[in-house]
Design an enzyme around this catalytic site. Structure first.
Site, PDB file in Angstrom:
ATOM      1  CD  GLU A   3      -4.718  22.146 -19.260  1.00  0.00           C
ATOM      2  OE1 GLU A   3      -5.291  22.829 -20.128  1.00  0.00           O
ATOM      3  OE2 GLU A   3      -3.605  21.625 -19.438  1.00  0.00           O
ATOM      4  CD  GLN A  36     -10.789  31.117 -25.729  1.00  0.00           C
ATOM      5  OE1 GLN A  36     -11.165  31.976 -26.485  1.00  0.00           O
ATOM      6  NE2 GLN A  36     -10.461  29.907 -26.149  1.00  0.00           N
ATOM      7  CB  THR A  37      -5.166  33.080 -20.956  1.00  0.00           C
ATOM      8  OG1 THR A  37      -6.530  33.382 -20.673  1.00  0.00           O
ATOM      9  CG2 THR A  37      -4.294  34.187 -20.404  1.00  0.00           C
ATOM     10  CE1 TYR A  59     -14.277  35.036 -22.411  1.00  0.00           C
ATOM     11  CE2 TYR A  59     -11.927  34.914 -22.852  1.00  0.00           C
ATOM     12  CZ  TYR A  59     -13.225  35.034 -23.302  1.00  0.00           C
ATOM     13  OH  TYR A  59     -13.462  35.142 -24.635  1.00  0.00           O
ATOM     14  CE1 TYR A  82      -7.335  21.262 -24.042  1.00  0.00           C
ATOM     15  CE2 TYR A  82      -7.838  22.726 -22.198  1.00  0.00           C
ATOM     16  CZ  TYR A  82      -6.923  22.077 -22.996  1.00  0.00           C
ATOM     17  OH  TYR A  82      -5.589  22.210 -22.747  1.00  0.00           O
ATOM     18  CG  ASP A  90      -6.634  23.107 -27.599  1.00  0.00           C
ATOM     19  OD1 ASP A  90      -6.333  22.587 -28.683  1.00  0.00           O
ATOM     20  OD2 ASP A  90      -5.787  23.420 -26.750  1.00  0.00           O
ATOM     21  CB  CYS A 113       6.624  19.884 -38.646  1.00  0.00           C
ATOM     22  SG  CYS A 113       5.378  18.789 -37.931  1.00  0.00           S
ATOM     23  CB  CYS A 137       1.664  16.412 -42.223  1.00  0.00           C
ATOM     24  SG  CYS A 137       0.451  17.745 -42.318  1.00  0.00           S
ATOM     25  CB  SER A 150     -25.440  42.151 -45.522  1.00  0.00           C
ATOM     26  OG  SER A 150     -24.239  41.728 -46.108  1.00  0.00           O
TER      27      SER A 150
END
Length: 350
Positions: A39, A44-45, A84, A122, A140, A203, A209, A300
């Site tokens: 986990e 992020q991987t 990370y 998470y 997540d 799906c 849904c 900006s």
DNA sequence: AAGACGGGGTG
DNA sequence: CACCCAGTCTT
């Protein structure tokens, strides 16, 4: 989806999951420590990236004791290239806590496991549900995307407080008989089918849904974009008519410089000739373009590198909708952007 | 609540 | 090149 359909929904979801789930190394174990390692690596991987790292890491540090005793430098070496790197430092620190304070048993409650270094909301839910079968949410980015569509939740997922809404909804729907498969199934769905560009026809739960029912699946989840600094190169075309009038167009009412008038312009694509790019973007056909000005303009959150071209319109060129010619006098009367007026000034002075 | 932290895939 | 992605920690 209505909560009352919970049982049918979970049956459809879990049946699909058991049939279609990918065969991944960490799905062949129930060792909480291995689940934990996987986990953390998966944060992020991508799965494909993680697999070889996971195999090697588990082989080198097969027990929490072995990881706790290892040199940090040695551990870090196993993470090399994953990114990370604080993840693995925190993982080792957390494992040391478990070995030292919990008799090498990873806690079974959210409150306790959350105290461990590197375990956030998470990962806490993921380890508890997958390793121990505890009905806990593991929310997540994937889960938020899937649930935002299933339940038409339109709150901004970029806001930290929004996650609570999803955590509560997961707890309402989670299959208490198999929380592990439930959480993994939602994530598998988000990774393979309910992707940013969803493949709804494949799906297993599209009948449940709400977003699909209303055709809004592409609009969800709602996520405000971070205003990152953006740099663009813009080519502007000062196209004049024989009578001395300039060809301008009006910007869209919404957004940056709404309703302002400006020279026809395109975002510069280096691989394309400017005249060709102008034609494909606007339909305008020019004879030639000669650079006459170049400057930078900062809004900006976006910086324009503007290059002006003095061009001649081809006789046969169409004039697209929204474009019109302006004399110098008429030009004084309409709003125009700073880059536009800078270009005009340049033209007058030369 | 926002920023930092890595790297790889994708349109 | 911008943007996205199986998050957590720090400020």
């Amino acid at each position: 989806m209505k909560i009352s359909q919970k049982e049918e929904f979970n049956k459809a979801l879990l049946t699909w999951y058991h049939q279609e789930k990918r065969d991944l190394p960490w799905r062949r174990t129930s060792d909480p420590y291995y689940i934990w390692v996987s986990e953390v690596m998966l944060q992020q991987t991508r799965v494909d990236t993680v697999i070889p790292y996971y195999e090697k890491f588990i082989a080198s540090f097969p027990t929490m004791e072995s990881l706790a005793e290892a040199e940090e430098e040695h551990v870090l070496k196993h993470w090399e290239g994953l990114g990370y790197y604080s993840r693995v430092r925190n993982l080792q620190a957390g494992v040391k806590e478990v070995v030292g304070n919990y008799e090498s048993k990873i806690p079974r409650t959210r409150a306790e496991i959350l105290n461990l270094r590197g375990i956030g909301p998470y990962t806490a839910g993921a380890v508890l549900s997958i390793a121990y079968g505890v009905p806990e949410h593991a929310v997540d980015g994937n889960v938020m995307r899937v649930f935002s569509r299933l339940f038409m939740i339109e709150e901004d997922i970029a806001l930290p407080k929004t996650k609570k809404v999803f955590e509560q909804r997961v707890m309402d729907v989670i299959d208490e008989t198999d929380p592990s498969s439930f959480n993994q199934a939602i994530m598998e769905l988000g990774a393979t089918i309910c992707t940013p560009n969803p493949r709804c026809l494949l799906c297993p739960v599209r009948d449940f849904c709400t977003a699909f029912e209303e055709g809004k699946q592409e609009e969800l989840p709602v996520k405000t974009k971070k205003l990152k600094k953006k740099v663009m190169t813009i080519h502007s075309f000062a196209i004049s008519e024989p009578g001395g009038k300039w060809l301008l167009r009006k910007r869209p009412a919404q957004g940056l410089l709404g309703d302002f008038w400006e020279f026809p312009q395109i975002e510069c694509n280096p691989s394309m000739d400017s005249a060709d790019a102008l034609k494909s973007a606007t339909g305008l056909v020019i004879e030639q373009g000669e650079a006459f000005a170049q400057f930078k303009h900062i809004f900006s959150h976006v910086t324009w590198h503007v290059e002006g071209y003095h061009a001649v319109l081809k006789d046969s060129s169409p004039i697209p909708e929204g474009y019109r010619f302006f004399s110098d006098e008429e030009l004084e009367l309409v709003p125009q952007s700073k880059p536009m007026s800078k270009l005009l000034m340049h033209l007058k002075n030369n």
